[in-house]
Design an enzyme around this catalytic site. Structure first.
Site, PDB file in Angstrom:
ATOM      1  CD  GLU A 252      -8.186 -11.724 -61.980  1.00 31.58           C
ATOM      2  OE1 GLU A 252      -7.156 -11.454 -62.645  1.00 31.58           O
ATOM      3  OE2 GLU A 252      -8.536 -11.088 -60.990  1.00 31.58           O
ATOM      4  CB  CYS A 286      -5.421  -7.870 -61.156  1.00 28.47           C
ATOM      5  SG  CYS A 286      -7.156  -7.909 -61.668  1.00 28.47           S
TER       6      CYS A 286
END
Length: 485
Positions: A252, A286
């Site tokens: 990720e 993110c």
């Protein structure tokens, strides 16, 4: 006794209990003040090797533990995150620079991740398969073995527990390496919760450390699955090392998510939505909104409203003041943010708000007139910066949104929901939010990005089963067959 009493863990790591690792210690620093709050033990490759051996032995017994007992440990862990929420939140505020609301979000999600993981263990283990032979044929899910979890500094509790909880629930042992900058809220808190919840010794071990520690974790022969959350650059190295050692790596990674604002959007709400997307936790997420793509007919008003929001958002020490933004994690991150803003201005972008800092407190920043030559628009800033770019029609909006190498999250603001859904179909991303900004997360939802943002959805719900188990084919006959040999 407090859950996070430093007398238990100060200067230590979680290897066969709370012990002093071979890498010495590192300071736990409060970014808002520079104060050293505590010290944490630093694990070396030697420590990783010892922990991996212990975990591999403990995993065999843990996998054989009745599913009801494993589920009970996970439910108890969820209750403990709730019971000790205020204590954990204080560490998230001081160690990670979180505002109290963000810290409360993390402890709430941590509890929910444990409850959802507890529910995984009673899911069907596999399926009966057809066979051309006179036999029973099964596909069964079995634990992967030892799982290595490498978590970052920005949302340390959530980004650790979302892998730790399901991996444990499904019968694996876990080696957790939190970022040294947030090793208490992202590591010690998780270890202590499971310790109190009754998890057997050595099933979860804590290995705070830097890149060398992470590299040793990836290459340890006992570790079969790696769950990594971090930058795309680091993720490429983790993925390459895992592939060399024939391991699965769930990556990720970074993002530069777009928020598309169509001309029929409610601009008053859009400014609030957009500010949250770019400035929440100082932009250190993110999924942060890194590119604001706004229809030309409303772009000027949008910039004006967003800049007004930025100018009025209070920035300061979240442990002492009621603020909207706290500090960024360290001077290196601050200087990277400021460098990207400065380079963008030099390339022709116009600074409308922010662009200044004091110590580690960076003002929320709005840039307009950005182009492909503006680094703060094309790169992941990981700071409170909102670059705004106008588009003339939907085709141009699609072209701009898809021009990024990242593919994590997408937000679309419009009064016509079906139009928004149709537009989203043209833009490849792992997550899409119509009439919302790009920063969203729930324990039950599959989470992950595409392209430079990672290797696809692998957290949440049934995606966890895919991530942390292996499929075994099993057959059984009533009698041995006769072969022509």
């Amino acid at each position: 006794m407090f859950l996070l009493d430093p007398a238990l863990w100060s200067g230590k790591a979680g290897i066969g209990g709370w012990t002093a690792p071979t890498g010495g210690t590192a300071p736990v620093v409060e970014p808002a003040t520079g104060e050293v709050l505590e010290v944490i033990g630093v694990a070396t490759a030697e420590d990783v090797s010892a922990a991996a051996e212990r975990a591999a032995r403990a995993q065999l017994a843990w996998a054989r533990t009745p599913y009801t007992e494993r589920a009970a440990v996970l439910r108890c862990a969820g209750d403990l995150f709730t019971l000790h929420a205020e204590e954990i939140q204080r560490w998230l505020v001081r160690e990670a620079g979180s505002i109290p609301g963000k810290a409360a979000f993390e402890t709430s999600i941590a509890a929910q991740e444990c409850y959802e993981a507890a529910a995984l263990v009673s899911r069907p283990l596999g399926e009966v398969l057809p066979s051309g032979e006179p036999r029973l044929s099964l596909a069964r899910r079995v634990p992967a073995g030892v799982v290595g979890v490498i978590a970052p500094f920005n949302v340390p509790l959530v980004l650790g527990i979302r892998s730790v909880a399901p991996a444990l629930a499904l019968g694996n042992a876990v080696l957790l390496k939190p970022d040294l900058r947030t090793a208490v809220s992202g590591g010690v808190a998780i270890s202590r919760v499971f310790e109190e919840a009754g998890l057997p010794e050595d099933v979860l071990q804590l290995l705070p450390g830097g890149a060398d520690t992470g590299s040793a974790l990836v290459t340890a022969p006992q570790v079969r699955v790696i769950s990594f959350t971090g930058s795309t650059a680091a993720g490429r190295k983790v993925g390459a090392a895992a592939a060399e050692h024939l391991k699965r790596a769930h990556l990720e990674l970074g993002g530069n998510s777009a928020l598309i604002v169509l001309p029929d959007a409610d601009l008053e709400r859009a400014a609030s939505t957009a500010a949250w997307g770019s400035f929440f936790h100082q932009g250190q997420v993110c999924m942060s909104t890194g590119r604001h793509l706004v229809h030309a007919s409303i772009a000027d008003e949008y910039v004006e409203r967003l800049a007004e929001k930025a100018e009025h958002l209070p920035v300061g020490n979240p442990a002492k003041e009621e603020v909207a933004l706290g500090p960024v994690i360290d001077a290196g991150q601050r200087d990277k943010i400021h460098g990207l803003v400065g380079a963008s201005i030099d390339a022709g972008a116009r600074l409308v708000a922010g662009g200044t800092y004091e110590d580690l407190f960076y003002r929320p920043t709005v840039l307009t007139a950005v182009t492909d030559a503006s680094p703060a628009y094309t790169e992941e800033v990981f700071g409170p910066v909102a670059p705004v770019r106008a588009f003339s029609d939907l085709d141009e909006a699609v072209a701009l949104a898809t021009a990024s190498p990242y593919g994590l999250s997408l937000g679309i603001l419009t009064s016509d929901v079906m139009r928004g859904l149709d537009l989203a179909e043209r833009i490849p991303t792992g997550l899409v939010h119509i009439n919302d900004q790009t920063v969203n997360d729930e324990a039950v939802a599959p989470f992950g990005g595409t392209a430079a943002s990672g290797t696809g959805a692998r957290f949440g719900g049934t995606a966890n089963i895919e991530a942390f188990t292996e499929t075994r084919w099993i057959t059984a006959r009533s009698a041995q067959p006769q072969y022509p040999f």
